[in-house]
Scaffold this active site. Structure first.
Site, short mmCIF file in Angstrom:
data_model
loop_
_atom_site.label_atom_id
_atom_site.label_comp_id
_atom_site.label_asym_id
_atom_site.label_seq_id
_atom_site.Cartn_x
_atom_site.Cartn_y
_atom_site.Cartn_z
N CYS A 161 -0.95 5.25 -13.83
CA CYS A 161 -0.02 6.35 -13.54
C CYS A 161 1.27 6.13 -14.33
O CYS A 161 1.82 5.02 -14.34
CB CYS A 161 0.27 6.44 -12.05
SG CYS A 161 -1.23 6.67 -11.08
N CYS B 225 -3.38 -2.82 -11.59
CA CYS B 225 -4.04 -1.56 -11.28
C CYS B 225 -4.51 -0.92 -12.57
O CYS B 225 -3.83 -0.98 -13.59
CB CYS B 225 -3.06 -0.62 -10.56
SG CYS B 225 -3.85 0.92 -10.03
N GLU C 245 2.03 -8.91 -4.33
CA GLU C 245 3.21 -8.69 -3.50
C GLU C 245 2.87 -7.87 -2.27
O GLU C 245 2.01 -6.99 -2.30
CB GLU C 245 4.27 -7.94 -4.31
CG GLU C 245 4.96 -8.85 -5.28
CD GLU C 245 5.95 -8.13 -6.16
OE1 GLU C 245 6.81 -8.80 -6.73
OE2 GLU C 245 5.88 -6.89 -6.28
N CYS D 48 4.59 4.61 -12.86
CA CYS D 48 4.41 3.43 -11.99
C CYS D 48 4.52 2.13 -12.77
O CYS D 48 3.83 1.93 -13.76
CB CYS D 48 3.04 3.52 -11.31
SG CYS D 48 2.61 2.04 -10.41
N CYS E 253 3.48 -3.05 3.65
CA CYS E 253 2.79 -2.40 2.53
C CYS E 253 2.04 -3.50 1.78
O CYS E 253 2.65 -4.46 1.31
CB CYS E 253 3.86 -1.74 1.66
SG CYS E 253 3.25 -1.12 0.11
N CYS F 254 8.05 2.17 -3.88
CA CYS F 254 6.72 2.66 -4.24
C CYS F 254 6.47 2.65 -5.75
O CYS F 254 7.27 3.13 -6.52
CB CYS F 254 6.61 4.09 -3.72
SG CYS F 254 5.02 4.82 -4.02
S1 SF4 Z 1 0.81 4.60 -8.54
FE1 SF4 Z 1 0.58 2.61 -9.61
S2 SF4 Z 1 -0.49 1.26 -8.19
FE2 SF4 Z 1 -0.79 3.39 -7.47
S3 SF4 Z 1 -2.71 4.08 -8.45
FE3 SF4 Z 1 -1.06 4.69 -9.84
S4 SF4 Z 1 -0.88 2.97 -11.30
FE4 SF4 Z 1 -2.05 2.23 -9.53
#
Ligand code: SF4
Length: 355
Positions: free
Chosen positions: A117, A113, A93, A120, A106, A347
């Site tokens: 996190c 990923c 995306e 996220c 963006c 985000c």
């Molecule tokens: S915020 Fe999400 S996309 Fe960014 S590094 Fe952490 S897990 Fe990965």
């Protein structure tokens, strides 16, 4: 089976060799790059500067790859989300965010990923694969074509993925943006969760003699750096961002202090505010101490809860109090509204239509 060369995958040097090997003059390679990166040509047929004969000849041995647009959604606040599929069927995306005189794109650097996190949504997807440089820059090309005659004014690496975990391809894509698309490096921002050795590598001026700008271990263009910080103690950051267990806050701050900044440039610290986790007055005071001596600005981003997540959004009062503590210490601290909430384009909420 003989596979056709993907012209978009070639670096400028490789494109020059390709044309040279085909017995064609080098200006043809420059024309090709101009048509792909500035005129957004989707196929060799689009390059009308080439004769019919040349187009036919090139098409026999090569092609130009494109991202395929699967979905385009517009949020109530004007944010647009583009879902693209890649040649292997994976999807990514990109999000276009209008804000006053800016149109920020963006982009993603990986499919999924690996950073995990806790706050996220992208992190919950896990890691699928790195994007190639041409797939990264193709997000800029494809969106520019879709919104023409408008153009994104700013590019941020804040979509899916940790850009510094895909260092060589990301650096290659940065060169393509600056040199081929002619996007100013001052208008490009790379955001990282804090891979310390790669921050140092990004900032290092170690371009050795004879190294071409597009070679793998090259010096990167001096783009802006953003750090996704989100906590002021290792205890909290270890929990929120597992990368902190390898590169704790002290080493991250040390890397930021050593990062070479051009005059009047600052590092941006992103701070997603999670209710009761990292939003106290004590956190604000610790943040001031941590960032002391680093030319920087802080973006405070009140968290956008998504379905099933364990965190909440702090009250407006809490956010304003936090900001005031930073402002009183003469820091630049902005409260950023997460845009595109209704289409999950905010985000850390890109999931490329999964789940
Ligand atoms: S915020 Fe999400 S996309 Fe960014 S590094 Fe952490 S897990 Fe990965």
């Amino acid at each position: 089976m003989h596979t056709k060369t993907n012209l978009k995958a070639l670096t400028p040097q490789q494109a020059a060799s390709f044309f040279h090997d085909a017995g064609l003059p080098s200006f043809r390679a420059r024309q090709l790059l101009h048509w792909m990166y500035e005129k957004y040509a989707q196929s060799i047929e689009d390059i009308t500067e080439f004769s019919q004969t040349l187009r036919k000849r090139l098409s026999e041995q090569s092609h130009i790859s494109n991202l395929t647009l699967l979905k385009r959604e517009t949020s109530e606040d004007g944010t647009e989300k583009f879902l693209f599929s890649l040649e292997d069927g994976e999807s990514i995306e990109s999000v276009l965010i209008p804000d006053k005189d800016r149109l920020t794109l963006c982009i993603s650097s990986q499919v999924g990923c690996a950073m995990g996190c806790l706050f996220c949504l992208t992190g919950t997807l896990g890691f699928k694969r790195n994007l190639k440089a041409y797939e990264i820059v193709d997000q800029c090309i494809s969106v520019s074509r879709l919104i023409a005659p408008e153009k994104p004014t700013n590019i941020v690496f804040m979509g899916m993925g940790e850009p510094l975990s895909n260092f060589d391809e990301v650096v290659d894509s940065l060169w393509r943006m600056t040199d081929l698309m002619k996007i100013s490096k001052r208008r490009i921002t790379l955001s990282t969760a804090g891979i310390v050795p790669k921050i140092l590598e990004l900032g290092s001026a170690g371009q050795s003699a004879g190294q071409t700008v597009f070679s793998a271990r090259m010096r990167a263009p001096r783009v802006n750096l953003a750090i996704s910080l989100n906590a002021t103690t290792d205890k909290v950051r270890d929990r929120l961002m597992p990368v902190n267990k390898t590169y704790p806050i002290r080493s991250l701050m040390d890397a930021c202090r050593r990062f070479p900044l051009e005059p009047r440039r600052r590092i941006t610290f992103e701070y997603v505010m999670l209710s009761g986790i990292n939003d106290s007055a004590a956190d604000a005071k610790r943040l001031i101490t941590l960032l002391r001596g680093i030319p920087c600005k802080v973006n405070l981003i009140p968290f956008n809860p998504y379905r099933g997540c364990e965190f909440g959004r702090p009250s407006d009062e809490t956010v304003l109090t936090f900001q005031k503590i930073l402002l009183d210490a003469h820091m630049t601290a902005l409260i950023r509204k997460s845009k595109g909430q209704d289409i999950l384009a905010a985000c850390g909420q890109l999931k490329a239509g999964y789940g």
